[in-house]
Design an enzyme around this catalytic site. Structure first.
Site, PDB file in Angstrom:
ATOM      1  N   SER A  64     -54.975  31.689  42.110  1.00  0.00           N
ATOM      2  CA  SER A  64     -53.643  31.072  42.197  1.00  0.00           C
ATOM      3  C   SER A  64     -53.633  29.938  43.219  1.00  0.00           C
ATOM      4  O   SER A  64     -54.420  29.917  44.165  1.00  0.00           O
ATOM      5  CB  SER A  64     -52.595  32.115  42.615  1.00  0.00           C
ATOM      6  OG  SER A  64     -52.508  33.143  41.665  1.00  0.00           O
TER       7      SER A  64
HETATM    8  N1  SAH Z   1     -54.281  37.337  42.404  1.00  0.00           N
HETATM    9  C1  SAH Z   1     -55.285  36.532  41.737  1.00  0.00           C
HETATM   10  C2  SAH Z   1     -54.688  35.771  40.563  1.00  0.00           C
HETATM   11  C3  SAH Z   1     -55.608  35.801  39.381  1.00  0.00           C
HETATM   12  S1  SAH Z   1     -54.930  35.234  37.868  1.00  0.00           S
HETATM   13  C4  SAH Z   1     -55.980  35.615  42.702  1.00  0.00           C
HETATM   14  O1  SAH Z   1     -55.480  35.430  43.822  1.00  0.00           O
HETATM   15  O2  SAH Z   1     -57.039  35.090  42.377  1.00  0.00           O
HETATM   16  C5  SAH Z   1     -54.243  36.700  37.171  1.00  0.00           C
HETATM   17  C6  SAH Z   1     -55.158  37.874  36.995  1.00  0.00           C
HETATM   18  O3  SAH Z   1     -54.421  38.875  36.271  1.00  0.00           O
HETATM   19  C7  SAH Z   1     -56.414  37.616  36.159  1.00  0.00           C
HETATM   20  O4  SAH Z   1     -57.537  38.008  36.891  1.00  0.00           O
HETATM   21  C8  SAH Z   1     -56.220  38.473  34.904  1.00  0.00           C
HETATM   22  O5  SAH Z   1     -57.427  38.987  34.381  1.00  0.00           O
HETATM   23  C9  SAH Z   1     -55.308  39.569  35.417  1.00  0.00           C
HETATM   24  N2  SAH Z   1     -54.545  40.262  34.386  1.00  0.00           N
HETATM   25  C10 SAH Z   1     -54.014  39.751  33.233  1.00  0.00           C
HETATM   26  N3  SAH Z   1     -53.369  40.713  32.535  1.00  0.00           N
HETATM   27  C11 SAH Z   1     -53.499  41.868  33.267  1.00  0.00           C
HETATM   28  C12 SAH Z   1     -53.041  43.210  33.071  1.00  0.00           C
HETATM   29  N4  SAH Z   1     -52.337  43.581  31.994  1.00  0.00           N
HETATM   30  N5  SAH Z   1     -53.343  44.126  34.030  1.00  0.00           N
HETATM   31  C13 SAH Z   1     -54.065  43.786  35.146  1.00  0.00           C
HETATM   32  N6  SAH Z   1     -54.516  42.526  35.375  1.00  0.00           N
HETATM   33  C14 SAH Z   1     -54.244  41.575  34.446  1.00  0.00           C
END
Ligand code: SAH
Length: 213
Positions: A64
């Site tokens: 993010s």
């Molecule tokens: N907090 C992270 C943001 C990553 S983007 C950071 O700081 O890097 C969002 C993340 O949510 C991705 O890794 C994706 O694989 C995950 N994601 C998507 N759908 C999901 C679900 N149903 N349950 C858990 N994680 C999920």
């Protein structure tokens, strides 16, 4: 894993930029000041680590944007030792911010590749979330509930009911809701049956995926 003066200097600039953009919580700014964000990214993007931008990580996901991480963290307003559930571990950067804020962190990731990589990486860096789960964030973690705070770091088409059910009274859920863009929502549980909703403008996230096959 290196963190040199140049990178530390760039981080200070990023913190200044986030302050200019309206982030005021000193603990959040300090967390961003100390966490080596460049180590959470593929080395080909390292030079961009201290720009206020989202970048690709593995499995088609993104780390993010720093402003978004800071904004969501500020909305939570975490106190040390609070139990916090994060949905979407991803690179682990937001997880590290929550750890720096003194939270007991529980985090869920649905992509196995990221789950494995990030579990190992956070430990190497010395961050110790209470529990990293490979599973579906829509369900939350009923066995570990209730939580003081829940943060969703992917765009949710709707607010998952299990997450509301896993909040303590007085607890908060910070979640971006909608298609592209999402609206940042904060839901505060005011009693066993009532929630108060506030909204905070538009953000862009990768989608919170359903029905993983
Ligand atoms: N907090 C992270 C943001 C990553 S983007 C950071 O700081 O890097 C969002 C993340 O949510 C991705 O890794 C994706 O694989 C995950 N994601 C998507 N759908 C999901 C679900 N149903 N349950 C858990 N994680 C999920």
């Amino acid at each position: 894993m290196k963190d040199n003066f140049r990178q530390q200097g760039k981080r200070k600039q990023l913190v200044k930029l986030l302050e200019e953009k309206g982030i005021t919580n000193k603990n959040v700014l300090e967390a961003i000041n100390v966490i080596p964000r460049h180590l959470f990214m593929d080395s080909s993007f390292e030079d961009h680590a201290y720009q206020d931008k989202a970048f690709p990580i593995a499995a088609g996901q993104t780390i993010s944007q720093p402003y978004t991480v800071a904004f969501q963290s500020e909305l939570l307003n975490i106190k040390p030792n609070q139990k916090v559930l994060e949905i979407g571990t991803g690179s682990g950067y937001q997880t590290a911010v929550l750890c720096e804020l003194g939270a007991k962190v529980y985090t869920i990731e649905r992509q196995q590749e990221l789950y494995k990589k990030t579990s190992k990486f956070l430990a190497q860096l010395g961050y110790r979330p209470k529990y990293i789960s490979f599973g579906d964030g829509y369900k939350g973690l009923p066995n570990y509930a209730p939580f003081d705070q829940i943060i969703v770091t992917a765009g949710a088409p709707f607010i998952p009911k299990p997450l509301l059910a896993q909040l303590k009274v007085g607890g908060r859920l910070v979640i971006p809701v909608g298609e592209d863009p999402q609206i940042m929502n904060r839901l505060t549980r005011t009693s066993a049956t009532a929630f108060e909703k506030e909204t905070f403008g538009e953000f862009r996230f990768v989608p919170l995926l359903e029905n993983k096959s």
